[in-house]
Design a protein around this motif. Structure first.
Motif, PDB file in Angstrom:
ATOM      1  N   HIS A  93       0.830  -1.211   0.000  1.00 16.27           N
ATOM      2  CA  HIS A  93       0.000   0.000   0.000  1.00 16.27           C
ATOM      3  C   HIS A  93       0.865   1.263   0.000  1.00 16.27           C
ATOM      4  O   HIS A  93       0.519   2.277   0.599  1.00 16.27           O
ATOM      5  CB  HIS A  93      -0.960   0.001   1.182  1.00 16.27           C
ATOM      6  N   HIS A  94       2.030   1.165  -0.659  1.00 12.52           N
ATOM      7  CA  HIS A  94       2.947   2.287  -0.839  1.00 12.52           C
ATOM      8  C   HIS A  94       3.417   2.885   0.490  1.00 12.52           C
ATOM      9  O   HIS A  94       3.615   4.097   0.608  1.00 12.52           O
ATOM     10  CB  HIS A  94       2.300   3.374  -1.723  1.00 12.52           C
ATOM     11  N   ARG A  95       3.666   2.004   1.463  1.00 11.78           N
ATOM     12  CA  ARG A  95       4.116   2.472   2.770  1.00 11.78           C
ATOM     13  C   ARG A  95       5.629   2.399   2.947  1.00 11.78           C
ATOM     14  O   ARG A  95       6.165   2.931   3.904  1.00 11.78           O
ATOM     15  CB  ARG A  95       3.438   1.647   3.877  1.00 11.78           C
ATOM     16  N   GLY A  96       6.321   1.717   2.056  1.00 11.71           N
ATOM     17  CA  GLY A  96       7.768   1.572   2.225  1.00 11.71           C
ATOM     18  C   GLY A  96       8.513   2.873   1.949  1.00 11.71           C
ATOM     19  O   GLY A  96       8.090   3.685   1.131  1.00 11.71           O
ATOM     20  N   PRO A  97       9.649   3.079   2.606  1.00  9.58           N
ATOM     21  CA  PRO A  97      10.440   4.302   2.397  1.00  9.58           C
ATOM     22  C   PRO A  97      11.269   4.283   1.119  1.00  9.58           C
ATOM     23  O   PRO A  97      11.699   5.338   0.646  1.00  9.58           O
ATOM     24  CB  PRO A  97      11.349   4.340   3.628  1.00  9.58           C
ATOM     25  N   GLY A  98      11.510   3.124   0.544  1.00 12.30           N
ATOM     26  CA  GLY A  98      12.329   3.025  -0.655  1.00 12.30           C
ATOM     27  C   GLY A  98      11.533   3.293  -1.913  1.00 12.30           C
ATOM     28  O   GLY A  98      10.300   3.336  -1.901  1.00 12.30           O
ATOM     29  N   ASN A  99      12.237   3.481  -3.037  1.00  9.13           N
ATOM     30  CA  ASN A  99      11.572   3.719  -4.320  1.00  9.13           C
ATOM     31  C   ASN A  99      11.898   2.596  -5.296  1.00  9.13           C
ATOM     32  O   ASN A  99      12.914   1.902  -5.146  1.00  9.13           O
ATOM     33  CB  ASN A  99      11.961   5.081  -4.908  1.00  9.13           C
ATOM     34  N   VAL A 100      11.032   2.419  -6.290  1.00 13.36           N
ATOM     35  CA  VAL A 100      11.181   1.285  -7.204  1.00 13.36           C
ATOM     36  C   VAL A 100      12.427   1.402  -8.066  1.00 13.36           C
ATOM     37  O   VAL A 100      12.994   0.380  -8.469  1.00 13.36           O
ATOM     38  CB  VAL A 100       9.926   1.101  -8.099  1.00 13.36           C
ATOM     39  N   GLU A 101      12.863   2.614  -8.355  1.00 13.76           N
ATOM     40  CA  GLU A 101      14.058   2.780  -9.177  1.00 13.76           C
ATOM     41  C   GLU A 101      15.280   2.179  -8.486  1.00 13.76           C
ATOM     42  O   GLU A 101      16.056   1.424  -9.095  1.00 13.76           O
ATOM     43  CB  GLU A 101      14.299   4.256  -9.494  1.00 13.76           C
ATOM     44  N   ASP A 102      15.464   2.497  -7.211  1.00  7.94           N
ATOM     45  CA  ASP A 102      16.601   1.965  -6.462  1.00  7.94           C
ATOM     46  C   ASP A 102      16.460   0.458  -6.253  1.00  7.94           C
ATOM     47  O   ASP A 102      17.439  -0.291  -6.359  1.00  7.94           O
ATOM     48  CB  ASP A 102      16.726   2.660  -5.108  1.00  7.94           C
ATOM     49  N   ALA A 103      15.232   0.022  -5.948  1.00  8.01           N
ATOM     50  CA  ALA A 103      14.989  -1.412  -5.741  1.00  8.01           C
ATOM     51  C   ALA A 103      15.276  -2.189  -7.021  1.00  8.01           C
ATOM     52  O   ALA A 103      15.916  -3.248  -7.000  1.00  8.01           O
ATOM     53  CB  ALA A 103      13.554  -1.640  -5.287  1.00  8.01           C
ATOM     54  N   GLY A 104      14.793  -1.659  -8.139  1.00  4.38           N
ATOM     55  CA  GLY A 104      15.021  -2.324  -9.424  1.00  4.38           C
ATOM     56  C   GLY A 104      16.487  -2.389  -9.779  1.00  4.38           C
ATOM     57  O   GLY A 104      16.975  -3.417 -10.280  1.00  4.38           O
ATOM     58  N   LYS A 105      17.203  -1.331  -9.515  1.00  2.00           N
ATOM     59  CA  LYS A 105      18.646  -1.300  -9.798  1.00  2.00           C
ATOM     60  C   LYS A 105      19.385  -2.339  -8.970  1.00  2.00           C
ATOM     61  O   LYS A 105      20.302  -3.014  -9.462  1.00  2.00           O
ATOM     62  CB  LYS A 105      19.192   0.091  -9.500  1.00  2.00           C
ATOM     63  N   PHE A 106      18.967  -2.502  -7.715  1.00  2.00           N
ATOM     64  CA  PHE A 106      19.629  -3.456  -6.817  1.00  2.00           C
ATOM     65  C   PHE A 106      19.397  -4.887  -7.291  1.00  2.00           C
ATOM     66  O   PHE A 106      20.319  -5.705  -7.317  1.00  2.00           O
ATOM     67  CB  PHE A 106      19.098  -3.266  -5.397  1.00  2.00           C
ATOM     68  N   VAL A 107      18.177  -5.203  -7.688  1.00  2.00           N
ATOM     69  CA  VAL A 107      17.881  -6.548  -8.193  1.00  2.00           C
ATOM     70  C   VAL A 107      18.611  -6.799  -9.509  1.00  2.00           C
ATOM     71  O   VAL A 107      19.229  -7.851  -9.707  1.00  2.00           O
ATOM     72  CB  VAL A 107      16.362  -6.748  -8.372  1.00  2.00           C
ATOM     73  N   ALA A 108      18.556  -5.826 -10.408  1.00  2.00           N
ATOM     74  CA  ALA A 108      19.191  -5.978 -11.718  1.00  2.00           C
ATOM     75  C   ALA A 108      20.697  -6.194 -11.595  1.00  2.00           C
ATOM     76  O   ALA A 108      21.302  -6.908 -12.417  1.00  2.00           O
ATOM     77  CB  ALA A 108      18.907  -4.750 -12.585  1.00  2.00           C
ATOM     78  N   LYS A 109      21.303  -5.597 -10.590  1.00  2.00           N
ATOM     79  CA  LYS A 109      22.750  -5.734 -10.381  1.00  2.00           C
ATOM     80  C   LYS A 109      23.176  -7.194 -10.339  1.00  2.00           C
ATOM     81  O   LYS A 109      24.211  -7.572 -10.894  1.00  2.00           O
ATOM     82  CB  LYS A 109      23.122  -5.040  -9.064  1.00  2.00           C
ATOM     83  N   TYR A 110      22.363  -8.025  -9.711  1.00  2.00           N
ATOM     84  CA  TYR A 110      22.736  -9.436  -9.540  1.00  2.00           C
ATOM     85  C   TYR A 110      22.359 -10.290 -10.742  1.00  2.00           C
ATOM     86  O   TYR A 110      22.812 -11.430 -10.857  1.00  2.00           O
ATOM     87  CB  TYR A 110      22.139  -9.971  -8.232  1.00  2.00           C
ATOM     88  N   ALA A 111      21.562  -9.720 -11.645  1.00  2.00           N
ATOM     89  CA  ALA A 111      21.313 -10.378 -12.937  1.00  2.00           C
ATOM     90  C   ALA A 111      22.447 -10.105 -13.904  1.00  2.00           C
ATOM     91  O   ALA A 111      22.595 -10.809 -14.906  1.00  2.00           O
ATOM     92  CB  ALA A 111      19.997  -9.884 -13.524  1.00  2.00           C
ATOM     93  N   LEU A 112      23.258  -9.098 -13.600  1.00  2.00           N
ATOM     94  CA  LEU A 112      24.320  -8.648 -14.499  1.00  2.00           C
ATOM     95  C   LEU A 112      25.710  -9.032 -13.995  1.00  2.00           C
ATOM     96  O   LEU A 112      26.717  -8.530 -14.512  1.00  2.00           O
ATOM     97  CB  LEU A 112      24.243  -7.123 -14.662  1.00  2.00           C
ATOM     98  N   LEU A 113      25.785  -9.919 -13.027  1.00  2.00           N
ATOM     99  CA  LEU A 113      27.070 -10.294 -12.444  1.00  2.00           C
ATOM    100  C   LEU A 113      28.030 -10.868 -13.478  1.00  2.00           C
ATOM    101  O   LEU A 113      27.644 -11.639 -14.355  1.00  2.00           O
ATOM    102  CB  LEU A 113      26.862 -11.342 -11.345  1.00  2.00           C
ATOM    103  N   GLY A 114      29.311 -10.510 -13.325  1.00  2.00           N
ATOM    104  CA  GLY A 114      30.341 -11.090 -14.150  1.00  2.00           C
ATOM    105  C   GLY A 114      30.770 -12.442 -13.619  1.00  2.00           C
ATOM    106  O   GLY A 114      30.250 -12.934 -12.597  1.00  2.00           O
ATOM    107  N   GLY A 115      31.727 -13.048 -14.266  1.00  2.00           N
ATOM    108  CA  GLY A 115      32.163 -14.381 -13.898  1.00  2.00           C
ATOM    109  C   GLY A 115      32.782 -14.485 -12.520  1.00  2.00           C
ATOM    110  O   GLY A 115      32.833 -15.567 -11.930  1.00  2.00           O
ATOM    111  N   ASP A 116      33.252 -13.355 -11.978  1.00  2.00           N
ATOM    112  CA  ASP A 116      33.867 -13.364 -10.652  1.00  2.00           C
ATOM    113  C   ASP A 116      32.888 -12.943  -9.560  1.00  2.00           C
ATOM    114  O   ASP A 116      33.280 -12.719  -8.410  1.00  2.00           O
ATOM    115  CB  ASP A 116      35.091 -12.442 -10.624  1.00  2.00           C
ATOM    116  N   GLY A 117      31.616 -12.865  -9.901  1.00  2.00           N
ATOM    117  CA  GLY A 117      30.605 -12.435  -8.940  1.00  2.00           C
ATOM    118  C   GLY A 117      30.265 -13.521  -7.933  1.00  2.00           C
ATOM    119  O   GLY A 117      30.601 -14.693  -8.112  1.00  2.00           O
ATOM    120  N   PRO A 118      29.569 -13.150  -6.862  1.00  2.00           N
ATOM    121  CA  PRO A 118      29.212 -14.092  -5.806  1.00  2.00           C
ATOM    122  C   PRO A 118      28.094 -15.036  -6.236  1.00  2.00           C
ATOM    123  O   PRO A 118      27.347 -14.760  -7.174  1.00  2.00           O
ATOM    124  CB  PRO A 118      28.739 -13.185  -4.675  1.00  2.00           C
TER     125      PRO A 118
END
Length: 245
Positions: free
Chosen positions: A202-227
């Motif tokens: 119900h839009h109560r969280g303090p975060g925004n979708v842009e930052d959340a999306g960037k954080f999730v996408a980061k781990y879809a883009l991991l290189g070969g040395d990623g965790p």
């Protein structure tokens, strides 16, 4: 161009991840249980100049739907580079452990736990054909048993019998999946995008979708040395945002 499937991507964080990965030259299969809503989401992205996106109907709790989606993708592509298990439900709050309807718990687990397992299994064949497959399972900070046991944690009082436990179970599955594939090119992680303002809460969280999306996408883009086999949370302020289990 790499390919990605994102479940529950017709709105909120899933939609934002689709947008950001499309901008990173991935062809996005935007998963939605309601195909019409998926196509409407695709139209929004195409209006922004992102034509490398297509809607696909997938209801993660329906085995026939998951199988049909896997068959359709196998007819379109030779391999799948990214799978993001994003679809999820809360079950509604409060979730008193002594009063909760166990049918509601089962429904939440069907979507948040069994759903990602079935999707992962059905798309594993396409993922194994990728040179650098990535699986991102979207979780919540409420999945951390360590933090839930710490009275100083800012969300310590937010307890529930369905949602958090379903994500804890997903965390556990991610660990064993990553272990099974540890000697391959897979990178498999569990990611909490943080307490984000969306329809989900119900839009109560303090975060925004842009930052959340960037954080999730980061781990879809991991290189070969990623965790791999790790738990990262945008809300956790420790080193590299790595959350305790």
């Amino acid at each position: 161009m790499k390919t990605a499937l994102i479940t529950g991507a017709n709105k909120s964080i899933g939609f934002e991840v689709a947008k950001q990965l499309a901008q990173k030259e991935h062809f996005i299969y935007l998963g939605s249980r309601d195909l019409k809503k998926g196509e409407e989401a695709v139209a929004k992205l195409k209006a922004q100049g992102l034509n490398n996106v297509e809607a696909i109907q997938i209801e993660v709790t329906d085995l026939d739907s998951v199988s049909a989606a896997a068959t359709r993708l196998a007819q379109k592509i030779n391999s799948l580079d990214v799978l993001i298990n994003n679809a999820g439900i809360s079950g509604g709050f409060p979730q008193s452990p002594t009063e909760v309807d166990t049918d509601m718990i089962r429904n939440v687990f069907e979507t948040n736990f069994f759903g990602p397992i079935e999707v992962t299994r059905k798309f594993m064949g396409l993922l194994k054909k990728s040179a650098s497959p990535r699986i991102v399972n979207v979780t919540s900070g409420l999945a951390s048993l360590t933090l839930h046991s710490d009275p100083s944690w800012k969300y310590y009082a937010v307890k529930g019998a369905a949602y958090g436990p379903s994500k804890t179970a997903l965390n556990a599955y991610t660990i064993v999946l990553a272990h099974e594939l540890k000697d391959t090119n897979f990178k498999i992680n569990i990611i909490d995008p943080g307490y984000t303002a969306t329809d989900f809460n119900h839009h109560r969280g303090p975060g925004n979708v842009e930052d959340a999306g960037k954080f999730v996408a980061k781990y879809a883009l991991l290189g070969g040395d990623g965790p791999t086999g790790r738990f990262f949370s945008l809300d956790f302020e420790g080193k590299d945002n790595e959350s305790p289990w």
